[in-house]
Design a protein around this motif. Structure first.
Motif, PDB file in Angstrom:
ATOM      1  N   LEU A 234       1.894  -9.244 -10.652  1.00 10.20           N
ATOM      2  CA  LEU A 234       0.674  -8.701 -11.252  1.00 10.20           C
ATOM      3  C   LEU A 234       1.017  -7.746 -12.388  1.00 10.20           C
ATOM      4  CD1 LEU A 234      -1.543  -7.960  -8.114  1.00 10.20           C
ATOM      5  CD2 LEU A 234      -1.723  -9.874  -9.696  1.00 10.20           C
ATOM      6  N   ALA A 235       2.060  -6.943 -12.196  1.00 11.06           N
ATOM      7  CA  ALA A 235       2.474  -6.001 -13.238  1.00 11.06           C
ATOM      8  C   ALA A 235       2.960  -6.741 -14.477  1.00 11.06           C
ATOM      9  CB  ALA A 235       3.563  -5.076 -12.706  1.00 11.06           C
ATOM     10  N   VAL A 236       3.673  -7.848 -14.282  1.00  9.80           N
ATOM     11  CA  VAL A 236       4.140  -8.650 -15.415  1.00  9.80           C
ATOM     12  C   VAL A 236       2.938  -9.213 -16.169  1.00  9.80           C
ATOM     13  CG1 VAL A 236       5.327 -10.773 -16.085  1.00  9.80           C
ATOM     14  CG2 VAL A 236       6.382  -9.230 -14.416  1.00  9.80           C
ATOM     15  N   VAL A 237       1.995  -9.808 -15.452  1.00 12.33           N
ATOM     16  CA  VAL A 237       0.797 -10.387 -16.090  1.00 12.33           C
ATOM     17  C   VAL A 237       0.012  -9.304 -16.817  1.00 12.33           C
ATOM     18  CG1 VAL A 237      -1.424 -11.503 -15.645  1.00 12.33           C
ATOM     19  CG2 VAL A 237       0.635 -12.320 -14.484  1.00 12.33           C
TER      20      VAL A 237
ATOM     21  N   ALA B 218      11.022   4.994 -17.412  1.00 10.58           N
ATOM     22  CA  ALA B 218      10.330   3.985 -18.216  1.00 10.58           C
ATOM     23  C   ALA B 218      11.280   2.855 -18.600  1.00 10.58           C
ATOM     24  CB  ALA B 218       9.735   4.631 -19.462  1.00 10.58           C
ATOM     25  N   ALA B 219      12.528   3.199 -18.880  1.00 11.15           N
ATOM     26  CA  ALA B 219      13.512   2.182 -19.267  1.00 11.15           C
ATOM     27  C   ALA B 219      13.801   1.237 -18.108  1.00 11.15           C
ATOM     28  CB  ALA B 219      14.795   2.848 -19.753  1.00 11.15           C
ATOM     29  N   LYS B 220      13.951   1.782 -16.904  1.00 11.38           N
ATOM     30  CA  LYS B 220      14.207   0.929 -15.732  1.00 11.38           C
ATOM     31  C   LYS B 220      12.997   0.057 -15.429  1.00 11.38           C
ATOM     32  CE  LYS B 220      17.647   3.709 -13.296  1.00 11.38           C
ATOM     33  NZ  LYS B 220      17.953   4.460 -12.049  1.00 11.38           N
ATOM     34  N   ARG B 221      11.811   0.636 -15.540  1.00 15.04           N
ATOM     35  CA  ARG B 221      10.585  -0.125 -15.284  1.00 15.04           C
ATOM     36  C   ARG B 221      10.479  -1.292 -16.270  1.00 15.04           C
ATOM     37  NH1 ARG B 221       5.692   0.513 -12.781  1.00 15.04           N
ATOM     38  NH2 ARG B 221       6.525   2.396 -11.811  1.00 15.04           N
ATOM     39  N   ALA B 222      10.755  -1.019 -17.535  1.00 15.28           N
ATOM     40  CA  ALA B 222      10.682  -2.072 -18.548  1.00 15.28           C
ATOM     41  C   ALA B 222      11.722  -3.149 -18.287  1.00 15.28           C
ATOM     42  CB  ALA B 222      10.878  -1.474 -19.942  1.00 15.28           C
ATOM     43  N   ALA B 223      12.916  -2.745 -17.856  1.00 16.17           N
ATOM     44  CA  ALA B 223      13.980  -3.714 -17.578  1.00 16.17           C
ATOM     45  C   ALA B 223      13.609  -4.611 -16.397  1.00 16.17           C
ATOM     46  CB  ALA B 223      15.292  -2.981 -17.291  1.00 16.17           C
TER      47      ALA B 223
ATOM     48  N   THR C 169       0.828  -1.198   0.000  1.00 14.13           N
ATOM     49  CA  THR C 169       0.000   0.000   0.000  1.00 14.13           C
ATOM     50  C   THR C 169       0.864   1.252   0.000  1.00 14.13           C
ATOM     51  OG1 THR C 169      -0.085  -0.060   2.432  1.00 14.13           O
ATOM     52  CG2 THR C 169      -1.885  -1.128   1.229  1.00 14.13           C
ATOM     53  N   LYS C 170       2.189   1.078  -0.082  1.00 17.37           N
ATOM     54  CA  LYS C 170       3.091   2.223  -0.070  1.00 17.37           C
ATOM     55  C   LYS C 170       2.978   2.991  -1.380  1.00 17.37           C
ATOM     56  CE  LYS C 170       7.438   1.858  -1.044  1.00 17.37           C
ATOM     57  NZ  LYS C 170       8.880   1.535  -1.079  1.00 17.37           N
ATOM     58  N   THR C 171       3.348   4.275  -1.349  1.00 16.79           N
ATOM     59  CA  THR C 171       3.356   5.090  -2.551  1.00 16.79           C
ATOM     60  C   THR C 171       4.525   4.663  -3.434  1.00 16.79           C
ATOM     61  OG1 THR C 171       2.394   6.947  -1.354  1.00 16.79           O
ATOM     62  CG2 THR C 171       3.479   7.432  -3.451  1.00 16.79           C
ATOM     63  N   LEU C 172       4.222   4.324  -4.682  1.00 18.53           N
ATOM     64  CA  LEU C 172       5.251   3.830  -5.582  1.00 18.53           C
ATOM     65  C   LEU C 172       5.709   4.936  -6.520  1.00 18.53           C
ATOM     66  CD1 LEU C 172       3.590   0.415  -6.524  1.00 18.53           C
ATOM     67  CD2 LEU C 172       5.221   0.889  -4.684  1.00 18.53           C
ATOM     68  N   ARG C 173       6.953   4.805  -6.974  1.00 16.93           N
ATOM     69  CA  ARG C 173       7.515   5.749  -7.923  1.00 16.93           C
ATOM     70  C   ARG C 173       7.171   5.323  -9.343  1.00 16.93           C
ATOM     71  NH1 ARG C 173      13.685   5.494  -7.079  1.00 16.93           N
ATOM     72  NH2 ARG C 173      13.606   6.736  -8.994  1.00 16.93           N
ATOM     73  N   GLU C 174       6.864   6.309 -10.185  1.00 15.60           N
ATOM     74  CA  GLU C 174       6.705   6.010 -11.611  1.00 15.60           C
ATOM     75  C   GLU C 174       8.083   5.748 -12.205  1.00 15.60           C
ATOM     76  OE1 GLU C 174       5.036   5.103 -15.108  1.00 15.60           O
ATOM     77  OE2 GLU C 174       3.988   5.490 -13.224  1.00 15.60           O
ATOM     78  N   GLY C 175       9.019   6.645 -11.892  1.00 14.63           N
ATOM     79  CA  GLY C 175      10.418   6.434 -12.249  1.00 14.63           C
ATOM     80  C   GLY C 175      10.682   6.405 -13.741  1.00 14.63           C
TER      81      GLY C 175
ATOM     82  N   TYR D  80      11.800  -2.255  -5.283  1.00 17.60           N
ATOM     83  CA  TYR D  80      10.781  -2.001  -4.255  1.00 17.60           C
ATOM     84  C   TYR D  80      10.128  -0.634  -4.444  1.00 17.60           C
ATOM     85  CZ  TYR D  80      11.887  -6.174  -1.541  1.00 17.60           C
ATOM     86  OH  TYR D  80      12.045  -7.482  -1.125  1.00 17.60           O
ATOM     87  N   ASP D  81      10.929   0.377  -4.841  1.00 18.68           N
ATOM     88  CA  ASP D  81      10.368   1.709  -5.044  1.00 18.68           C
ATOM     89  C   ASP D  81       9.368   1.726  -6.191  1.00 18.68           C
ATOM     90  OD1 ASP D  81      11.790   2.801  -2.971  1.00 18.68           O
ATOM     91  OD2 ASP D  81      13.326   3.732  -4.217  1.00 18.68           O
ATOM     92  N   TYR D  82       9.627   0.932  -7.228  1.00 12.31           N
ATOM     93  CA  TYR D  82       8.766   0.936  -8.396  1.00 12.31           C
ATOM     94  C   TYR D  82       7.549   0.030  -8.242  1.00 12.31           C
ATOM     95  CZ  TYR D  82      12.123   3.430 -11.424  1.00 12.31           C
ATOM     96  OH  TYR D  82      12.956   4.362 -12.004  1.00 12.31           O
ATOM     97  N   PHE D  83       7.714  -1.096  -7.528  1.00  8.65           N
ATOM     98  CA  PHE D  83       6.643  -2.092  -7.478  1.00  8.65           C
ATOM     99  C   PHE D  83       6.196  -2.473  -6.067  1.00  8.65           C
ATOM    100  CE2 PHE D  83       8.697  -2.607 -11.582  1.00  8.65           C
ATOM    101  CZ  PHE D  83       7.602  -2.556 -12.432  1.00  8.65           C
ATOM    102  N   GLY D  84       6.930  -2.124  -5.057  1.00 10.07           N
ATOM    103  CA  GLY D  84       6.487  -2.324  -3.685  1.00 10.07           C
ATOM    104  C   GLY D  84       6.797  -3.686  -3.117  1.00 10.07           C
ATOM    105  N   ASP D  85       6.420  -4.760  -3.805  1.00 11.62           N
ATOM    106  CA  ASP D  85       6.713  -6.107  -3.342  1.00 11.62           C
ATOM    107  C   ASP D  85       6.662  -7.067  -4.528  1.00 11.62           C
ATOM    108  OD1 ASP D  85       3.971  -6.826  -3.792  1.00 11.62           O
ATOM    109  OD2 ASP D  85       3.457  -6.035  -1.821  1.00 11.62           O
ATOM    110  N   LYS D  86       7.047  -8.301  -4.293  1.00  8.21           N
ATOM    111  CA  LYS D  86       7.189  -9.259  -5.390  1.00  8.21           C
ATOM    112  C   LYS D  86       5.833  -9.636  -5.989  1.00  8.21           C
ATOM    113  CE  LYS D  86       8.720 -13.507  -4.722  1.00  8.21           C
ATOM    114  NZ  LYS D  86       9.527 -14.757  -4.577  1.00  8.21           N
ATOM    115  N   ARG D  87       4.816  -9.737  -5.169  1.00 11.73           N
ATOM    116  CA  ARG D  87       3.502 -10.116  -5.705  1.00 11.73           C
ATOM    117  C   ARG D  87       2.955  -9.017  -6.613  1.00 11.73           C
ATOM    118  NH1 ARG D  87      -2.021  -9.794  -3.905  1.00 11.73           N
ATOM    119  NH2 ARG D  87      -3.247 -11.522  -4.746  1.00 11.73           N
TER     120      ARG D  87
END
Length: 218
Positions: free
Chosen positions: A62-65, A12-17, A4-10, A51-58
C-alpha cells in the motif's frame, strides 16, 4: 489485514530505499513471490527494520502504491500551476482559454499518462488487486479532480467559466478529454498515440460550449 502495531518513522533514506526495493521486486516477481527478506536485502537494511517501518508486507505494498500516486499528484499540481493557475488574471485570457486547456490536457497526457510512474501504478493496481483494500484501489482517485475543480472555480470567479459546481465541471472535463481517449483508444497516452490530441481538442471545445461564459464567448 494491515498491521496495527506502532510503526517507526525512522530514517527518510532507509524508508525510501525500502520502498524502492519493494517496488522493483513487486513489479519483477509479484507480491506473493517477493519476500520481506528479499526486500530488506535489496534495500540494504535488516528484516527487522522493514517490519519496524511498515509492519507487514501488505502495508508495504500500500505504501508503494501510495508513494507512486503521490508522485503523480505532484505532476498534476505542477502542470496546473504551469498552465491554468495564472490564467484568471492574465491579459487576453478569454482568447487563450481553449489553447491553455488543450496545453494542460496534453501535458497531462505526456508528463503523467506517458510516464513510467503512471505505468508502474497501473501495473501494480492490476496485478495486485487481491492484496489492495478494494478492486481498482487508487490512492490518487479523488485528488486530480479536486485540484482541477479548484482551478475551474478560480476561472469562474474571473468570469471565464460559468461553473456552479466546479467539481462536476472537473469530472466532466476529464470524461470529455482523457475519458474519451481511454474509451476509444484504450489509452490516453499521447506519447504513444498521435490520435489522442484530436480527441482532447474536441473534448475541450465541447466542454467550453457548455461552460464558457457568454462574455468570454463573445
Amino acid at each position: 489485514m494491515p498491521t496495527t502495531k506502532t510503526l517507526r518513522e525512522g530514517s527518510a533514506a532507509k524508508r525510501a530505499a525500502i520502498l524502492s526495493a519493494a517496488r522493483e521486486l513487486f513489479l519483477a516477481d509479484g507480491f506473493d513471490r517477493s519476500s520481506v527478506d528479499a526486500v530488506a536485502a535489496r534495500a540494504g537494511v535488516s528484516k527487522r527494520t522493514v517490519y519496524d517501518y511498515f509492519g507487514d508486507k501488505r502495508t508495504l505494498l500500500l505504501a508503494v502504491v501510495d508513494t507512486v500516486g503521490q508522485s503523480l499528484i505532484s505532476t498534476i499540481r505542477r502542470t496546473l500551476d504551469d498552465t491554468l493557475a495564472g490564467l484568471s488574471g492574465a491579459a487576453g485570457a478569454e482568447d487563450r482559454l481553449e489553447d491553455v486547456l488543450v496545453t494542460f490536457s496534453m501535458r497531462i497526457a505526456t508528463d503523467m499518462l506517458g510516464s513510467a510512474e503512471y505505468a508502474t501504478l497501473q501495473r501494480l493496481v492490476r496485478a495486485e488487486s487481491g492484496h489492495l483494500p478494494r478492486r481498482g484501489y487508487n490512492s490518487m482517485a479523488e485528488t486530480p479532480d479536486e485540484a482541477l475543480a479548484e482551478q475551474f472555480a478560480a476561472l469562474g470567479e474571473a468570469g471565464l467559466l460559468d461553473v456552479p459546481d466546479p467539481r462536476l465541471a472537473a469530472d466532466q472535463f476529464i470524461a470529455l478529454t482523457f475519458g474519451v481517449a481511454m474509451d476509444r483508444l484504450g489509452s490516453a497516452n499521447a506519447v504513444e498515440d498521435a490520435r489522442v490530441r484530436p480527441l482532447v481538442v474536441e473534448g475541450v471545445r465541447t466542454f467550453l460550449r457548455a461552460y464558457r461564459t457568454r462574455a468570454a464567448s463573445a
